[in-house]
Design an enzyme around this catalytic site. Structure first.
Site, PDB file in Angstrom:
ATOM      1  CE  LYS A 152      -2.006  -1.021   3.894  1.00 25.29           C
ATOM      2  NZ  LYS A 152      -1.288  -2.296   4.181  1.00 25.29           N
ATOM      3  NE  ARG A 211      -3.803  -1.358  10.271  1.00 22.63           N
ATOM      4  CZ  ARG A 211      -2.772  -0.832   9.602  1.00 22.63           C
ATOM      5  NH1 ARG A 211      -2.770   0.418   9.247  1.00 22.63           N
ATOM      6  NH2 ARG A 211      -1.761  -1.600   9.296  1.00 22.63           N
ATOM      7  NE  ARG A 256       8.071  -3.087   5.769  1.00 24.98           N
ATOM      8  CZ  ARG A 256       6.786  -2.778   5.938  1.00 24.98           C
ATOM      9  NH1 ARG A 256       6.186  -1.994   5.074  1.00 24.98           N
ATOM     10  NH2 ARG A 256       6.123  -3.266   6.961  1.00 24.98           N
ATOM     11  NE  ARG A 311       7.038  -1.244   9.924  1.00 23.83           N
ATOM     12  CZ  ARG A 311       5.940  -0.981   9.207  1.00 23.83           C
ATOM     13  NH1 ARG A 311       6.025  -0.233   8.122  1.00 23.83           N
ATOM     14  NH2 ARG A 311       4.775  -1.453   9.571  1.00 23.83           N
ATOM     15  NE  ARG A 356       2.354  -5.464  10.654  1.00 26.48           N
ATOM     16  CZ  ARG A 356       3.359  -5.199   9.819  1.00 26.48           C
ATOM     17  NH1 ARG A 356       4.514  -5.788   9.955  1.00 26.48           N
ATOM     18  NH2 ARG A 356       3.171  -4.343   8.847  1.00 26.48           N
TER      19      ARG A 356
HETATM   20  P1  AP5 Z   1       5.007  -1.611   1.605  1.00 25.31           P
HETATM   21  O1  AP5 Z   1       4.648  -0.716   0.482  1.00 25.31           O
HETATM   22  O2  AP5 Z   1       5.872  -1.074   2.697  1.00 25.31           O
HETATM   23  O3  AP5 Z   1       3.694  -2.328   2.174  1.00 25.31           O
HETATM   24  P2  AP5 Z   1       2.521  -1.753   3.055  1.00 25.31           P
HETATM   25  O4  AP5 Z   1       1.270  -2.399   2.600  1.00 25.31           O
HETATM   26  O5  AP5 Z   1       2.569  -0.270   3.117  1.00 25.31           O
HETATM   27  O6  AP5 Z   1       2.978  -2.391   4.421  1.00 25.31           O
HETATM   28  P3  AP5 Z   1       2.967  -1.821   5.874  1.00 25.31           P
HETATM   29  O7  AP5 Z   1       3.575  -2.911   6.721  1.00 25.31           O
HETATM   30  O8  AP5 Z   1       3.638  -0.483   5.988  1.00 25.31           O
HETATM   31  O9  AP5 Z   1       1.481  -1.718   6.147  1.00 25.31           O
HETATM   32  P4  AP5 Z   1       0.805  -1.925   7.468  1.00 25.31           P
HETATM   33  O10 AP5 Z   1      -0.553  -1.660   7.055  1.00 25.31           O
HETATM   34  O11 AP5 Z   1       1.015  -3.159   8.215  1.00 25.31           O
HETATM   35  O12 AP5 Z   1       1.635  -0.946   8.401  1.00 25.31           O
HETATM   36  P5  AP5 Z   1       1.379   0.522   8.834  1.00 25.31           P
HETATM   37  O13 AP5 Z   1       2.669   1.203   8.746  1.00 25.31           O
HETATM   38  O14 AP5 Z   1       0.192   1.091   8.169  1.00 25.31           O
HETATM   39  O15 AP5 Z   1       5.746  -2.899   0.979  1.00 25.31           O
HETATM   40  C1  AP5 Z   1       6.199  -3.954   1.815  1.00 25.31           C
HETATM   41  C2  AP5 Z   1       7.532  -4.499   1.222  1.00 25.31           C
HETATM   42  O16 AP5 Z   1       7.251  -5.072  -0.049  1.00 25.31           O
HETATM   43  C3  AP5 Z   1       8.611  -3.435   0.992  1.00 25.31           C
HETATM   44  O17 AP5 Z   1       9.872  -4.005   1.271  1.00 25.31           O
HETATM   45  C4  AP5 Z   1       8.501  -3.111  -0.508  1.00 25.31           C
HETATM   46  O18 AP5 Z   1       9.734  -2.689  -1.071  1.00 25.31           O
HETATM   47  C5  AP5 Z   1       8.042  -4.453  -1.072  1.00 25.31           C
HETATM   48  N1  AP5 Z   1       7.173  -4.330  -2.247  1.00 25.31           N
HETATM   49  C6  AP5 Z   1       6.153  -3.451  -2.428  1.00 25.31           C
HETATM   50  N2  AP5 Z   1       5.559  -3.660  -3.620  1.00 25.31           N
HETATM   51  C7  AP5 Z   1       6.224  -4.716  -4.177  1.00 25.31           C
HETATM   52  C8  AP5 Z   1       6.079  -5.410  -5.406  1.00 25.31           C
HETATM   53  N3  AP5 Z   1       5.138  -5.094  -6.300  1.00 25.31           N
HETATM   54  N4  AP5 Z   1       6.919  -6.442  -5.656  1.00 25.31           N
HETATM   55  C9  AP5 Z   1       7.898  -6.784  -4.749  1.00 25.31           C
HETATM   56  N5  AP5 Z   1       8.089  -6.147  -3.584  1.00 25.31           N
HETATM   57  C10 AP5 Z   1       7.259  -5.136  -3.300  1.00 25.31           C
HETATM   58  O19 AP5 Z   1       0.950   0.289  10.358  1.00 25.31           O
HETATM   59  C11 AP5 Z   1       1.869  -0.215  11.294  1.00 25.31           C
HETATM   60  C12 AP5 Z   1       1.175  -0.413  12.617  1.00 25.31           C
HETATM   61  O20 AP5 Z   1       0.679   0.850  13.095  1.00 25.31           O
HETATM   62  C13 AP5 Z   1      -0.057  -1.323  12.609  1.00 25.31           C
HETATM   63  O21 AP5 Z   1       0.282  -2.683  12.725  1.00 25.31           O
HETATM   64  C14 AP5 Z   1      -0.798  -0.811  13.847  1.00 25.31           C
HETATM   65  O22 AP5 Z   1      -0.210  -1.265  15.029  1.00 25.31           O
HETATM   66  C15 AP5 Z   1      -0.568   0.691  13.773  1.00 25.31           C
HETATM   67  N6  AP5 Z   1      -1.631   1.352  12.999  1.00 25.31           N
HETATM   68  C16 AP5 Z   1      -1.471   2.045  11.836  1.00 25.31           C
HETATM   69  N7  AP5 Z   1      -2.662   2.526  11.416  1.00 25.31           N
HETATM   70  C17 AP5 Z   1      -3.583   2.129  12.321  1.00 25.31           C
HETATM   71  C18 AP5 Z   1      -4.985   2.291  12.419  1.00 25.31           C
HETATM   72  N8  AP5 Z   1      -5.685   2.955  11.478  1.00 25.31           N
HETATM   73  N9  AP5 Z   1      -5.626   1.742  13.477  1.00 25.31           N
HETATM   74  C19 AP5 Z   1      -4.937   1.085  14.442  1.00 25.31           C
HETATM   75  N10 AP5 Z   1      -3.606   0.877  14.394  1.00 25.31           N
HETATM   76  C20 AP5 Z   1      -2.930   1.399  13.345  1.00 25.31           C
END
Ligand code: AP5
Length: 252
Positions: free
Chosen positions: A41, A120, A159, A192, A203
């Site tokens: 995402k 979420r 990652r 991370r 997760r």
């Molecule tokens: P990446 O683009 O980083 O993936 P992502 O979907 O953004 O993953 P995140 O882990 O950041 O999402 P998340 O939703 O768990 O975490 P968030 O930070 O929002 O890509 C992942 C990897 O794949 C990278 O290495 C990239 O290079 C690679 N990649 C990408 N596209 C590719 C492709 N096409 N081919 C190959 N490789 C590829 O949230 C973290 C934490 O914060 C949550 O767990 C929770 O505790 C808290 N939190 C955040 N928002 C909320 C909320 N709204 N409510 C409650 N808690 C929340």
């Protein structure tokens, strides 16, 4: 709302010659990105924002930034929320909603907005609906990125993040030029806390229980677009754009 600046490595194939030229929509897009943790995402958000001029709000980035500012340990509620985040659990809705409400003016960004990782839970989706209603803003679409679980876990497990500038790499799909060092600033790369196997399992469970129900929630409201997250970044971006164009044929 801040634009995400640190996905440079993940978006290095911007110049692909077969890319649909970015054209500014007549009306700004108001988008939500849904999908499992690690599906890509944030990477797609960076492409969309750079090309369509949309403002990016990632609640995960906001929480990590808040953690960076938490030096004196005088905010027990935030500390508890960040502990939950490291374990792979969701932080409380109230904490997230406070962060989003603090940035409510950004929902009026001239280029539109893109919400990444928010909402979420159904409670957050309801709160967002109320907020948008109050601000007289209509959600354009919700892009739901889908990928088989094994591939999502491989993306997450590989990652690596730069400790200095937060650039995102992947050990096999997007490795840095020098192992362990950032291509952009030379900072050291790390994993991370919540990308370790135990937190990843948590997760995924939390995603299934709390976030997946949003697919139906938004499908029932007629704004859901499902996008396959398989393949390369450009391919996925183009799929999303084509789907958006299908909804709004006069826009790009
Ligand atoms: P990446 O683009 O980083 O993936 P992502 O979907 O953004 O993953 P995140 O882990 O950041 O999402 P998340 O939703 O768990 O975490 P968030 O930070 O929002 O890509 C992942 C990897 O794949 C990278 O290495 C990239 O290079 C690679 N990649 C990408 N596209 C590719 C492709 N096409 N081919 C190959 N490789 C590829 O949230 C973290 C934490 O914060 C949550 O767990 C929770 O505790 C808290 N939190 C955040 N928002 C909320 C909320 N709204 N409510 C409650 N808690 C929340």
């Amino acid at each position: 709302m801040r634009k995400k600046q640190h996905r440079a490595t993940a978006t290095k194939d911007h110049g692909a010659s077969n890319a649909t030229p970015p054209r500014r929509p007549e009306k700004p897009f108001h988008l939500v990105l849904l999908g499992a943790p690690g599906v890509g995402k944030g990477t797609q958000a960076q492409l969309i924002c750079e090309r369509l001029g949309t403002c990016h709000l990632s609640t995960g980035d906001l929480l990590r930034a808040a953690e960076g500012r938490l030096h004196d340990g005088r905010n027990p509620a935030l500390e508890a929320a960040l502990d939950s985040m490291h374990r792979g659990e969701l932080v409380p809705d109230a904490t997230v909603l406070d962060l989003v409400r603090e940035r409510v003016r950004s929902l009026h960004c001239a280029g539109g907005f893109l919400l990444d990782g928010f909402p979420r839970t159904v409670a957050q989706a309801e709160a967002l609906a109320n907020l948008l209603h109050k601000e007289k803003i209509r959600l354009t679409a919700v892009l739901d990125y889908e990928l088989p679980l094994a591939k999502v876990i491989a993306r997450l497990g590989g990652r690596r993040i730069c400790q200095a500038c937060n650039a995102v790499f992947h050990v096999s799909a997007r490795p840095s030029r020098v192992a362990g060092l950032c291509d952009h600033c030379g900072g050291s790369l790390h994993q991370r806390d919540d990308d370790r196997p135990e937190a990843i399992r948590t997760r995924m469970k939390v995603y299934e229980q709390s976030t997946r129900p949003l697919i139906n929630y938004y499908a029932q409201r007629g704004v859901l677009i499902t996008v396959s997250a398989a393949g390369g970044l450009e391919e996925i971006y183009q799929r999303g754009l084509v789907a958006l164009n299908g909804l709004f044929p006069k826009r790009s």
